[in-house]
Design a protein around this motif. Structure first.
Motif, mmCIF file in Angstrom:
data_model
loop_
_atom_site.group_PDB
_atom_site.id
_atom_site.type_symbol
_atom_site.label_atom_id
_atom_site.label_comp_id
_atom_site.label_asym_id
_atom_site.label_seq_id
_atom_site.Cartn_x
_atom_site.Cartn_y
_atom_site.Cartn_z
ATOM 1 N N UNK A 136 0.929 -1.264 0.020
ATOM 2 C CA UNK A 136 0.117 0.144 -0.174
ATOM 3 C C UNK A 136 0.903 1.189 -0.127
ATOM 4 N N UNK A 137 0.434 2.121 -0.930
ATOM 5 C CA UNK A 137 1.299 3.321 -0.869
ATOM 6 C C UNK A 137 0.514 4.774 -0.403
ATOM 7 N N UNK A 138 0.962 5.659 -0.232
ATOM 8 C CA UNK A 138 0.171 6.840 0.287
ATOM 9 C C UNK A 138 0.314 7.794 -0.889
ATOM 10 N N UNK A 139 -0.642 8.367 -1.532
ATOM 11 C CA UNK A 139 -0.575 9.019 -2.768
ATOM 12 C C UNK A 139 -1.690 10.333 -2.483
ATOM 13 N N UNK A 140 -1.117 11.483 -2.889
ATOM 14 C CA UNK A 140 -1.985 12.668 -2.900
ATOM 15 C C UNK A 140 -2.249 13.092 -4.364
ATOM 16 N N UNK A 141 -3.751 13.249 -4.597
ATOM 17 C CA UNK A 141 -4.020 13.946 -5.749
ATOM 18 C C UNK A 141 -4.723 15.007 -5.747
ATOM 19 N N UNK A 142 -4.315 15.922 -6.412
ATOM 20 C CA UNK A 142 -5.155 17.308 -6.479
ATOM 21 C C UNK A 142 -5.781 17.015 -7.743
ATOM 22 N N UNK A 143 -7.071 18.020 -7.671
ATOM 23 C CA UNK A 143 -8.153 18.056 -8.610
ATOM 24 C C UNK A 143 -8.862 16.561 -8.493
ATOM 25 N N UNK A 144 -9.290 16.207 -7.381
ATOM 26 C CA UNK A 144 -9.830 14.815 -7.093
ATOM 27 C C UNK A 144 -11.167 14.615 -7.112
ATOM 28 N N UNK A 145 -12.043 15.896 -7.353
ATOM 29 C CA UNK A 145 -13.400 15.679 -6.993
ATOM 30 C C UNK A 145 -14.391 15.592 -8.215
ATOM 31 N N UNK A 146 -13.294 15.522 -9.438
ATOM 32 C CA UNK A 146 -14.192 15.029 -10.705
ATOM 33 C C UNK A 146 -13.007 14.731 -11.849
ATOM 34 N N UNK A 147 -13.927 14.247 -13.044
ATOM 35 C CA UNK A 147 -12.927 14.238 -14.067
ATOM 36 C C UNK A 147 -11.916 13.258 -13.891
ATOM 37 N N UNK A 148 -10.475 13.483 -14.508
ATOM 38 C CA UNK A 148 -9.482 12.510 -14.391
ATOM 39 C C UNK A 148 -8.878 12.008 -12.692
ATOM 40 N N UNK A 149 -9.133 13.115 -12.084
ATOM 41 C CA UNK A 149 -8.647 12.743 -10.612
ATOM 42 C C UNK A 149 -9.462 11.874 -9.868
ATOM 43 N N UNK A 150 -10.870 12.079 -10.105
ATOM 44 C CA UNK A 150 -11.705 11.229 -9.418
ATOM 45 C C UNK A 150 -11.824 9.857 -10.035
ATOM 46 N N UNK A 151 -11.437 9.711 -11.206
ATOM 47 C CA UNK A 151 -11.625 8.424 -11.834
ATOM 48 C C UNK A 151 -10.374 7.655 -11.437
ATOM 49 N N UNK A 152 -8.967 8.332 -11.370
ATOM 50 C CA UNK A 152 -7.737 7.458 -10.944
ATOM 51 C C UNK A 152 -8.059 7.253 -9.559
ATOM 52 N N UNK A 153 -8.488 8.080 -8.754
ATOM 53 C CA UNK A 153 -9.024 7.928 -7.142
ATOM 54 C C UNK A 153 -9.459 6.585 -6.976
ATOM 55 N N UNK A 154 -10.645 6.464 -7.606
ATOM 56 C CA UNK A 154 -11.496 5.271 -7.837
ATOM 57 C C UNK A 154 -10.447 4.124 -8.009
ATOM 58 N N UNK A 155 -9.793 4.271 -9.186
ATOM 59 C CA UNK A 155 -8.986 3.072 -9.611
ATOM 60 C C UNK A 155 -8.009 2.704 -8.350
ATOM 61 N N UNK A 156 -7.162 3.786 -8.195
ATOM 62 C CA UNK A 156 -6.184 3.503 -7.116
ATOM 63 C C UNK A 156 -6.617 2.845 -5.737
ATOM 64 N N UNK A 157 -7.847 3.555 -5.277
ATOM 65 C CA UNK A 157 -8.415 3.143 -4.163
ATOM 66 C C UNK A 157 -8.822 1.540 -4.081
ATOM 67 N N UNK A 158 -9.258 1.202 -5.123
ATOM 68 C CA UNK A 158 -9.604 -0.232 -5.495
ATOM 69 C C UNK A 158 -8.542 -1.042 -5.438
ATOM 70 N N UNK A 159 -7.386 -0.700 -5.737
ATOM 71 C CA UNK A 159 -6.019 -1.422 -5.680
ATOM 72 C C UNK A 159 -5.647 -1.413 -4.365
ATOM 73 N N UNK A 160 -6.180 -0.833 -3.329
ATOM 74 C CA UNK A 160 -5.647 -0.769 -1.952
ATOM 75 C C UNK A 160 -4.558 0.134 -1.330
ATOM 76 N N UNK A 161 -4.571 1.465 -2.208
ATOM 77 C CA UNK A 161 -3.691 2.672 -1.846
ATOM 78 C C UNK A 161 -4.371 3.573 -0.936
ATOM 79 N N UNK A 162 -3.652 4.178 0.045
ATOM 80 C CA UNK A 162 -3.865 5.339 0.844
ATOM 81 C C UNK A 162 -4.088 6.427 0.130
ATOM 82 N N UNK A 163 -5.205 7.173 0.099
ATOM 83 C CA UNK A 163 -5.014 8.300 -1.053
ATOM 84 C C UNK A 163 -5.577 9.538 -0.075
#
Length: 278
Positions: free
Chosen positions: A1-28
């Motif tokens: 598990x890695x700790x990842x910070x994503x800006x612009x995470x409330x919509x679009x690319x950022x939110x989509x990537x957040x779903x993908x990375x969260x499903x893989x078990x990362x701390x976001x």
């Protein structure tokens, strides 16, 4: 598990990537400026997550908020494996932030520049770590205009956006050089032409065509988010640094985006604009 910070995470690319990375078990650590949207995004990502999902509000058009975000991250977390500078905006007319900075450059580049510089020590201590910038093919044909960094003359929305995305690519080249040997990589990527809210600021006469383009021609946020996810987590690119990616492949950017002298000057100008030592 890695700790990842994503800006612009409330919509679009950022939110989509957040779903993908969260499903893989990362701390976001999800960053957004709108508190209600950030709460909703955090709730939706937590629904698929197997690790912690934290919400960190920050309006990246305010440099003091960027500094406060960096302070919070350093105080609250003992490691940061990935910093994804994904937030962006398109301003058809020239606009200034509360700090008096031209808004397109401030939101699309300077905020990420400042956040990265303030978190570099934490990223080094967390190595191997990765720094990402969401750039664009709109850097093609762009110029830095470093003699007029506020673009007070000859402003166009597309030109300003392309300049900011060119700056992203030059900055990661400069970062890769500065971070050589630290096991901290820095890369920029084009996610594709994605149907996100960034097009909502287009002039009224362009909106019908853009609406059709969103439905028929543009990639989905989920497709665009996969490039961010790939660069954040795939072991195949762990040692790649200073590069520009398209479709998950290293691609040569324009000659202007490979100008190391310009990258050095850009760093100096950006440091001055945000109040950092050169």
């Amino acid at each position: 598990m890695k700790t990842m910070l994503i800006t612009g995470a409330t919509s679009g690319i950022g939110l989509a990537a957040a779903h993908q990375l969260a499903a893989a078990g990362h701390h976001l650590l999800l960053v957004g400026r709108d508190h209600e949207k950030l709460a909703a995004a955090t709730t939706s990502v937590r629904a698929v997550a197997t690790a912690d999902i934290d919400a960190l509000p920050c309006d990246l058009s305010h440099l003091d908020e960027v500094r406060a975000l960096a302070d919070t991250v350093r105080a609250r977390y003992d490691r940061l494996d990935v910093l994804a500078n994904n937030a962006g905006g398109f301003f058809y007319h020239r606009t200034e932030t509360p700090d008096g900075l031209e808004a397109t450059f401030a939101v699309n580049h300077l905020a990420g520049f400042l956040l990265t510089e303030l978190l570099l020590d934490l990223l080094r201590d967390s190595a191997p770590a990765r720094i990402l910038f969401t750039s664009s093919t709109m850097h093609h044909g762009a110029s830095l205009h470093l003699d007029d960094p506020q673009l007070r003359h000859g402003y166009t929305g597309a030109g300003a956006y392309g300049r900011a995305k060119l700056a992203n690519i030059l900055y990661v080249r400069d970062l890769a050089r500065r971070l050589s040997g630290t096991r901290v990589s820095a890369n920029a990527f084009h996610p594709g032409v994605v149907a996100t809210g960034i097009w909502d600021s287009a002039p009224w006469f362009a909106r019908p065509a853009l609406a059709v383009g969103k439905r028929l021609l543009m990639s989905t946020p989920e497709q665009g988010g996969r490039t961010l996810t790939y660069l954040a987590a795939d072991p195949d690119v762990a040692a790649v640094s200073g590069c520009y990616f398209q479709r998950n492949r290293v691609t040569a950017p324009t000659p202007a985006a490979q100008d190391d002298a310009a990258a050095t000057r850009l760093h100096r100008v950006c440091a001055e604009l945000v109040g950092l030592p050169e």
